[in-house]
Design a protein around this motif. Structure first.
Motif, PDB file in Angstrom:
ATOM      1  N   ALA A 118      -1.888   6.344   1.022  1.00  0.00           N
ATOM      2  CA  ALA A 118      -2.537   7.466   2.659  1.00  0.00           C
ATOM      3  C   ALA A 118      -1.670   7.225   3.498  1.00  0.00           C
ATOM      4  O   ALA A 118      -0.771   6.022   3.225  1.00  0.00           O
ATOM      5  CB  ALA A 118      -4.235   6.920   3.276  1.00  0.00           C
ATOM      6  N   SER A 119      -1.208   8.413   4.472  1.00  0.00           N
ATOM      7  CA  SER A 119      -0.011   8.307   5.717  1.00  0.00           C
ATOM      8  C   SER A 119      -0.641   7.172   6.669  1.00  0.00           C
ATOM      9  O   SER A 119       0.139   6.741   6.730  1.00  0.00           O
ATOM     10  CB  SER A 119       0.370   9.585   6.202  1.00  0.00           C
ATOM     11  N   ILE A 120      -2.143   7.261   7.104  1.00  0.00           N
ATOM     12  CA  ILE A 120      -2.819   6.174   7.830  1.00  0.00           C
ATOM     13  C   ILE A 120      -3.672   5.691   7.470  1.00  0.00           C
ATOM     14  O   ILE A 120      -5.083   6.483   7.013  1.00  0.00           O
ATOM     15  CB  ILE A 120      -2.627   7.310   9.557  1.00  0.00           C
ATOM     16  N   CYS A 121      -4.340   4.708   7.201  1.00  0.00           N
ATOM     17  CA  CYS A 121      -5.750   4.334   7.510  1.00  0.00           C
ATOM     18  C   CYS A 121      -5.674   3.137   7.462  1.00  0.00           C
ATOM     19  O   CYS A 121      -5.573   2.250   7.744  1.00  0.00           O
ATOM     20  CB  CYS A 121      -6.143   4.476   5.368  1.00  0.00           C
ATOM     21  N   GLN A 122      -7.202   2.811   8.167  1.00  0.00           N
ATOM     22  CA  GLN A 122      -7.652   2.070   8.758  1.00  0.00           C
ATOM     23  C   GLN A 122      -8.760   1.683   8.472  1.00  0.00           C
ATOM     24  O   GLN A 122      -9.916   2.548   8.629  1.00  0.00           O
ATOM     25  CB  GLN A 122      -7.440   1.830  10.503  1.00  0.00           C
ATOM     26  N   ASN A 123      -9.514  -0.073   8.400  1.00  0.00           N
ATOM     27  CA  ASN A 123     -10.565  -0.096   8.458  1.00  0.00           C
ATOM     28  C   ASN A 123     -11.489  -1.556   8.649  1.00  0.00           C
ATOM     29  O   ASN A 123     -10.137  -2.114   8.781  1.00  0.00           O
ATOM     30  CB  ASN A 123     -11.160   0.111   6.910  1.00  0.00           C
ATOM     31  N   PHE A 124     -12.248  -1.331   8.385  1.00  0.00           N
ATOM     32  CA  PHE A 124     -12.858  -3.466   9.347  1.00  0.00           C
ATOM     33  C   PHE A 124     -13.418  -3.765   7.302  1.00  0.00           C
ATOM     34  O   PHE A 124     -13.876  -2.799   6.819  1.00  0.00           O
ATOM     35  CB  PHE A 124     -13.942  -3.086   9.677  1.00  0.00           C
ATOM     36  N   PHE A 163      -4.596  -2.337   9.257  1.00  0.00           N
ATOM     37  CA  PHE A 163      -3.880  -0.345   9.026  1.00  0.00           C
ATOM     38  C   PHE A 163      -2.950  -0.753   8.267  1.00  0.00           C
ATOM     39  O   PHE A 163      -2.411  -1.298   8.113  1.00  0.00           O
ATOM     40  CB  PHE A 163      -3.125  -0.846  10.713  1.00  0.00           C
ATOM     41  N   ARG A 164      -3.432   0.930   8.179  1.00  0.00           N
ATOM     42  CA  ARG A 164      -2.232   1.076   6.610  1.00  0.00           C
ATOM     43  C   ARG A 164      -1.102   2.319   6.896  1.00  0.00           C
ATOM     44  O   ARG A 164      -1.766   3.257   7.583  1.00  0.00           O
ATOM     45  CB  ARG A 164      -2.995   1.321   5.244  1.00  0.00           C
ATOM     46  N   HIS A 165       0.047   1.962   6.527  1.00  0.00           N
ATOM     47  CA  HIS A 165       0.171   3.163   6.418  1.00  0.00           C
ATOM     48  C   HIS A 165       1.646   3.159   5.445  1.00  0.00           C
ATOM     49  O   HIS A 165       2.263   2.718   5.503  1.00  0.00           O
ATOM     50  CB  HIS A 165       1.320   3.272   7.985  1.00  0.00           C
ATOM     51  N   ASN A 166       1.285   4.591   4.543  1.00  0.00           N
ATOM     52  CA  ASN A 166       1.756   4.446   3.374  1.00  0.00           C
ATOM     53  C   ASN A 166       1.612   3.448   2.389  1.00  0.00           C
ATOM     54  O   ASN A 166       0.550   3.103   2.303  1.00  0.00           O
ATOM     55  CB  ASN A 166       3.611   4.808   4.128  1.00  0.00           C
ATOM     56  N   ARG A 167       2.893   2.630   2.031  1.00  0.00           N
ATOM     57  CA  ARG A 167       2.379   1.254   1.256  1.00  0.00           C
ATOM     58  C   ARG A 167       2.944   0.262   1.914  1.00  0.00           C
ATOM     59  O   ARG A 167       2.285  -1.307   1.565  1.00  0.00           O
ATOM     60  CB  ARG A 167       3.786   0.927   0.296  1.00  0.00           C
TER      61      ARG A 167
END
Length: 248
Positions: free
Chosen positions: A22-28, A80-84
């Motif tokens: 996903a282009s931007i993804c974040q989580n606890f 926090f995830r951005h692309n890979r």
């Protein structure tokens, strides 16, 4: 929106984020971990006991210490995830059972004949750590990562010694015991890999850490004994497995 459609949308979001594309993804996240730890150190004692008869006693002893045991812990964090790419901040508390009573013997450095029977016990309290974690999704189902962090624990050092072959007087007992508890700070670096388990939004981690901590020093100021006792760490290695729930 119908319940089935909402459930399908949530499931699709979980799989999309977990794959890491996903282009931007974040989580606890929240997890538990179990592992095995090995700790190397050195106990150094240097003291003078001028009241012990027939002669004053001087010691300078370096005793190696190696402990190993199991580890249990809990972790909580945010990522926090951005692309890979993934970047996270995590805190954890770990408990280990590495403490061992370690007996040893040594001779007086002046006469070379007096025999001392001694024992040292180093117990590490719960370890509270904060770390940064950075990873890269090589595939949607395989992410290697690196970790860098700092920790603190309330550690205790106990040392006892018996001057077993010396004559003593009423003012110069043959037995000495000293104990000290102190907050010990450390730093660590590590690497691991993470996989999805396909049980909800959970993942499984395999990780290795190398930890270096401060020395714990005790001082005696007499009147019978003057000197210092120090537990100096060489390093601690930890291998662990963690099961993590991602709140997506």
């Amino acid at each position: 929106m119908p319940k089935k459609s909402l459930l399908a949308l949530c499931l699709a979001l979980v799989l999309f984020c977990q794959a890491g594309f996903a282009s931007i993804c974040q989580n606890f996240l929240l997890g538990g971990e179990i592992g095995y730890a090995a700790r190397s150190g050195e106990f150094i004692t240097r003291f003078v006991a001028p009241s012990i008869v027939p002669v004053a006693v001087y010691t300078d002893v370096n005793e190696g210490a190696y402990d190993q045991g199991t580890l249990l812990g809990l972790l909580v964090g945010w990522q926090f995830r951005h692309n890979r790419w993934m970047l996270g901040l995590e805190g954890n508390v770990d408990f280990n059972n590495l403490g061992r009573n370690r007996p040893f013997e040594f001779n007086d450095k002046i006469s070379g004949t007096g025999l001392f029977n001694a024992a040292v016990f180093y117990q590490q309290g719960p370890i509270y750590a904060l770390s940064l974690r950075a990873g890269y999704f090589v595939t949607p189902f395989f992410m290697p990562y690196a970790r860098l962090g700092a920790q603190v624990s309330s550690d205790e050092l106990n040392y006892q010694v018996i001057a077993s072959t010396f004559a003593t007087t009423a003012t110069a007992p043959s037995y000495d015991f000293i104990s000290n508890r102190k907050s010990i700070f450390g730093a660590f670096a590590g690497a691991g890999v993470e996989f999805p388990t396909y049980v909800g939004a959970t993942t499984l981690r395999f990780e290795y850490n190398y930890i270096y901590t401060q020395a714990l020093v005790m001082t005696e100021n007499g009147p019978l004994i003057f000197g210092t006792h120090r537990y100096r760490p060489v390093g601690m290695q930890v291998g662990k497995v963690a099961f993590v729930w991602n709140f997506l």
